[in-house]
Each structure stands twice: as structure tokens, then as C-alpha cells.
Design a protein around this motif. Structure first.
Motif, short mmCIF file in Angstrom:
data_model
loop_
_atom_site.label_atom_id
_atom_site.label_comp_id
_atom_site.label_asym_id
_atom_site.label_seq_id
_atom_site.Cartn_x
_atom_site.Cartn_y
_atom_site.Cartn_z
N PRO A 67 -4.76 21.53 -37.01
CA PRO A 67 -4.93 22.00 -35.56
C PRO A 67 -3.57 22.96 -35.40
O PRO A 67 -2.40 22.33 -36.07
N ARG A 95 1.95 21.93 -37.32
CA ARG A 95 0.44 21.88 -37.42
C ARG A 95 -0.05 20.45 -37.86
O ARG A 95 -1.08 19.79 -37.80
N ALA A 96 0.80 19.49 -37.97
CA ALA A 96 0.70 17.93 -38.29
C ALA A 96 1.71 17.19 -37.86
O ALA A 96 2.84 17.62 -38.38
N ARG A 97 1.57 15.99 -37.71
CA ARG A 97 2.45 14.87 -37.56
C ARG A 97 2.26 13.56 -37.99
O ARG A 97 1.11 13.12 -37.61
N TYR A 98 2.91 12.85 -38.45
CA TYR A 98 2.53 11.78 -39.25
C TYR A 98 3.76 10.60 -39.10
O TYR A 98 4.90 11.13 -39.09
N GLY A 99 3.60 9.52 -39.10
CA GLY A 99 4.51 8.50 -39.50
C GLY A 99 5.07 8.70 -40.99
O GLY A 99 4.29 8.90 -41.59
N ALA A 110 5.28 9.59 -29.10
CA ALA A 110 5.28 10.85 -29.36
C ALA A 110 5.10 11.80 -28.12
O ALA A 110 4.50 11.39 -27.24
N GLY A 111 5.93 12.65 -28.28
CA GLY A 111 5.98 13.67 -27.13
C GLY A 111 7.05 13.41 -26.19
O GLY A 111 7.27 14.24 -25.43
N THR A 112 7.61 12.47 -26.38
CA THR A 112 8.91 12.14 -25.45
C THR A 112 10.23 12.11 -26.26
O THR A 112 9.91 11.85 -27.50
N ALA A 113 11.11 12.14 -25.74
CA ALA A 113 12.44 12.13 -26.62
C ALA A 113 13.50 11.51 -25.79
O ALA A 113 13.94 12.02 -24.80
N GLY A 135 9.39 16.23 -30.01
CA GLY A 135 8.92 15.23 -29.54
C GLY A 135 9.19 14.17 -30.32
O GLY A 135 8.20 12.91 -30.48
N VAL A 136 10.19 13.90 -31.00
CA VAL A 136 10.23 12.69 -31.88
C VAL A 136 11.45 11.84 -30.85
O VAL A 136 12.32 12.04 -30.63
N SER A 148 2.10 9.33 -34.14
CA SER A 148 3.26 8.72 -34.80
C SER A 148 3.19 7.31 -34.41
O SER A 148 2.86 6.95 -33.13
N PRO A 149 3.89 6.26 -34.98
CA PRO A 149 3.91 5.13 -34.40
C PRO A 149 4.84 4.74 -33.43
O PRO A 149 5.57 5.72 -33.49
N VAL A 193 -0.84 22.50 -33.27
CA VAL A 193 -0.47 21.61 -32.53
C VAL A 193 0.29 21.79 -31.12
O VAL A 193 0.05 22.02 -30.05
N VAL A 232 -4.75 14.41 -36.94
CA VAL A 232 -3.44 13.97 -36.84
C VAL A 232 -3.22 12.79 -36.39
O VAL A 232 -3.17 12.48 -35.23
N PRO A 233 -2.76 11.86 -37.14
CA PRO A 233 -2.48 10.60 -36.70
C PRO A 233 -1.28 10.46 -35.86
O PRO A 233 -0.27 11.48 -35.89
N GLN A 287 3.03 6.64 -43.24
CA GLN A 287 1.50 6.79 -43.16
C GLN A 287 1.11 8.15 -43.81
O GLN A 287 0.02 8.00 -44.34
#
Lengths: 228, 221
Positions: B32, B176-180, A39-42, B147-148, A34-35, B34, A31-32, B183
Motif C-alpha cells: 500500500p 510503503r510498509a511499517r513494521y515493529g 503509530a501515527g503519533t509522535a 509517526g514513530v 507497530s507495537p 501508506v 502492514v502490521p 516483527q
């Protein structure tokens, strides 16, 4: 010779298991992230490293005026949030038949209030029902008294309550209780506390299970701000 | 006695070899787990309340944006069209849905979202719902929950700054997954949805194999 064979077999098994653990542990996540590295904060919502001037709770940045509302407390008096500017208000949504989170939260409030001592005179602990069907004013009165009669237990007509739930983004779902339970139904609900500062700004979110000392730390910081 | 020892050692090696092969060869792959996705109650473009989780929910791709951010909306449109085409071609004409949650709730009323939905030509693809709510609700769901990152602009005329993410949530409301947004290509998306669908369809003993895959982090590379 045979002892040597067993030792070798055992060694092979151990190596295989060790290899398994090694490979399992080093498998990268697909899972990349995020740019932006956020991530994980808001909106600054990530739990800060607590120091003298930072909060343990999730901060709402920039803070905005807490949505105002008027409901009825357990004594039958109107409770309007904006009337409590000058105090720190801790707002929790729950119900009196709740088996776990609500009594846990109110018990924590009781301890926090006692620890704050005189400072607690400027803190309002407010419990808004998510189950108006069962949480009559009388029931709220009795329930709140179990913890601290100075806490506010709020109810109101359904329209007024729904407007408050919506404004605070409270998730509420009525679900069947497990078989054999006497409560009839349970209500799944958002289990966070909203903390409004003395100027009426919604500043913090405290998550369920946050340690008492962290809650106290955050409330003290807000009280100090209110005095400055 | 010696025979029993030999059998025991053989079994031990066989089990260890099996586990090793499973962890390294990864015959079954999973995405996963997540984190649990946040429960929420928001409103859609028609003003109707939308709650999650809901029993029987499809796999959902959550997108985030602001209608005022034209470039961002164009990106969402492109992604949605490409993704729904690729998923439909892979046989997922149902069982997968898209949800766009605004990060600009002051501006993005249900009516604004309805107009945005028209511009995205939603009816031609997989279901796409547009969700909004009070600013507190959006903070709780998008920021704290998913968490965005997003940050309202100091200038109210400008849309918020935000992280254009895609978050894949399974039928159990687990992330289950997170992307830009830029991306995630269609091939990866179809692969991920395939993995989720296969896992969701696993019954009996194969269910345990999938749990083993989670245990040994058998994730696609």
C-alpha cells in the motif's frame, strides 16, 4: 423468456461487481501496526481531540525552549526571538516568490490577527525567508505590507539563516520552475508554523491548511496560559 | 438490436468477471501507499547534510533508536546484518539502503553516531547511514513525519522511550510498509522489496495493472 435471460445476465454482472467491491473492501492491510499502539503519533504529537483545554495543533511534549536566533526584520532592525518572551510567537518559513503556501499562510495570519482583535497585541507573526537570494529587506518590506505591516519579515546573512533553518529542522530545496514560469526557480520548503508560548517554549506545530478557527483557538489558549 | 444487446450484456459480464477475478485472485500484488514520507534535511555521522527526497534515491529502510539504548542498538545491529544478508542473497546488493535516525539528538552527535556505525560493522553490508539533527528537526521528522512514537526521559541520563519501528520507503519517497523491528523477518522483507522492485520496473500497460492493483487493494496477506 429472453427478457428473463437479459435480467439474469444483468443480475450476474451486478453480483460480480458487488462481490468485487466487497472483496476489495475487506482485504486486510498487510502492514502490521507497530507495537505500542502509538503509530501515527509522535511524542504526544498526535492531533488531540480539541476541547476547552486541548490544542488542535500538534503538541511538542515535553515542550522545550525554542531555539533562539537573531535576524534582521524588514525595517532593518534586529529581531531576537528571546526578546519576545511574554508574547506568543508564530513562526513560519517561506519566501516572497512562493506561489501558494506562503501567501495562503500570511493571509490566514491576517485573518487570525483581525479576529483576535486586541488579544493580537500579544501575538507576533514572524515570516523567515528561505530564499535570501531574492528576498532582500526591501522586497520583504513590500511583501509583508501586502498582508499586515505589523508582521515581521526576517532575513539575514546565509550563515545565520542556515543555523536557524537547521535548528528548526526546516527542509529547503531549490527547484526549477515549470517551463514558461517567470519566477526562475521555486523553493520547496517545510510548510508548518511553529508556535512559541509566552515563556519561550516551543509548544505547537500548526500544519498548513489548518482552519482559522482552530489556529485562533490554540493561540487563545496560549494567551490565557501566559496571563495565568 | 437483440444481437447488440446480447453482445453488450456479454461484454458487461466479461468486464465484471475480469474485475472480480482481479480483485479476488490478485494476480498482481503491491504494497500500500501508506503516506508520503516526510522531507527532511539532517546530518550524517560525518556531519554532512543529508536531504530527502532526492532524485534516484534507493528503496530505504528507516530504523529508529538511541545509541545509549544498548539493547535497542543490538537489535538494530542484528536486524541490519540479517536483512542485508537476505537482501544481498536475493540480488539486492544495491538499490536498497538503510537509514538509522536517532531519537536522542541531544546525545547522538555525528561523532557518537560515527562510533556506533563502527560497532555495527556497516561497510560489510548494504549502505547504512546514521542521521541526527536538532531536537526540533528530529521531532518533525521522526514524530510528526514518520509517526514513530518517542518520548524523552525525565532523567537526562536515560535514553528516550521509543517505538523500534522499521519503515520501508520507496524510490518516490512514499511510505510503503511499517513494521515493529522484531516483527519483520527476512522472508517478509525480501517479499516486500521484491514487490516494490517489480512495481518500480513496470512500464507501459503493466503500469496500469499495478495501478489497478492499488485500486483493488491487492496487498499480500
Amino acid at each position: 423468456m429472453k427478457r428473463l435471460t437479459y435480467a439474469t445476465l444483468f443480475l450476474v454482472a451486478v453480483l460480480l461487481l458487488a462481490g468485487t467491491l466487497y472483496w476489495g473492501g475487506r482485504t486486510p492491510s498487510p502492514v502490521p501496526a507497530s507495537p505500542g499502539g502509538a503509530a501515527g503519533t509522535a511524542a504526544g504529537d498526535g492531533t488531540p481531540t480539541a476541547g476547552e483545554t486541548s490544542f488542535y495543533g500538534a503538541t511538542l511534549d515535553p515542550p522545550r525552549a525554542a531555539p533562539d536566533f537573531a535576524l534582521i526584520d524588514q525595517h532593518g532592525n534586529e529581531f531576537r526571538l528571546s526578546d519576545y518572551q511574554g508574547d506568543v510567537v508564530v513562526l513560519f518559513f517561506g519566501y516572497t516568490s512562493c506561489p501558494d503556501v506562503c501567501p495562503g499562510t500570511l493571509a490566514q495570519y491576517r485573518h487570525v490577527k483581525r479576529t483576535l482583535g486586541q488579544e493580537a497585541e500579544r501575538v507576533q507573526f514572524v515570516f523567515v525567508t528561505v530564499d535570501p537570494e531574492r528576498d532582500t529587506r526591501q522586497r520583504l518590506y513590500e511583501y509583508i505590507n501586502l498582508f499586515d505591516p505589523e508582521f515581521k519579515g526576517l532575513t539575514g546573512d546565509l550563515d545565520a539563516l542556515e543555523a536557524v533553518w537547521r535548528a528548526y529542522g526546516v527542509y529547503i530545496e531549490k527547484v526549477e520552475a515549470p517551463p514558461g514560469s517567470s519566477v526562475g526557480y521555486l523553493v520547496n520548503h517545510t510548510a508548518v508554523s511553529y508556535v512559541v508560548d509566552a515563556s519561550g517554549q516551543l509548544r505547537l506545530i500548526h500544519f498548513y491548511g489548518m482552519p482559522d478557527d482552530q489556529v485562533i483557538h490554540d493561540l487563545r489558549l496560549l494567551l490565557e496560559e501566559g496571563q495565568a | 438490436m437483440k444481437g447488440a444487446l446480447r453482445i453488450g450484456a456479454g461484454l458487461l459480464i466479461a468486464v465484471a468477471a475480469l474485475i472480480f477475478a482481479f480483485a479476488v485472485g490478485r494476480p498482481v500484488q503491491v504494497l500500500p501507499r501508506v503516506a508520503p514520507a516526510p522531507p527532511f534535511e539532517l546530518v550524517d555521522a560525518s556531519g554532512a547534510p543529508v536531504m530527502a527526497p532526492r532524485e534516484g534515491s534507493p528503496i530505504t529502510l528507516y530504523l529508529f533508536g538511541a545509541v545509549r539504548d544498548e539493547a535497542g542498538m543490538e537489535q538494530v545491529k542484528r536486524f541490519y546484518h540479517e536483512a542485508s544478508r537476505a537482501l544481498a542473497a536475493a540480488g539486492y546488493s544495491d538499490g536498497v539502503a538503510f537509514s538509522f535516525i536517532t531519537v536522542d539528538p541531544d546525545h547522538d552527535t555525528p561523532e557518537v553516531l560515527r562510533q556506533a556505525a563502527e560497532r555495527l560493522a556497516v561497510p560489510q553490508g548494504l549502505p547504512l547511514s546514521f542521521l541526527t539533527g536538532s531536537w526540533v528537526a528530529i521531532r518533525m521528522v521522526v514524530g510528526t513525519g514518520f509517526g514513530v512514537y518517542f518520548q524523552p526521559s525525565a532523567d537526562p541520563e536515560l535514553p528516550p522511550a521509543y517505538d523500534p519501528a522499521v519503515i520501508i520507503v520507496d524510490e518516490n519517497h512514499v511510505i510503503r510498509a511499517r513494521y515493529g523491528l522484531d516483527q519483520l523477518d527476512s522472508r517478509t522483507l525480501v517479499r516486500d522489496i521484491n514487490l516494490l522492485a517489480k512495481e518500480a520496473g513496470a512500464k507501459g500497460a503493466s503500469r496500469w495493472i499495478y495501478e489497478g492493483a492499488h485500486l483493488f487493494l491487492c496487498y499480500p496477506r
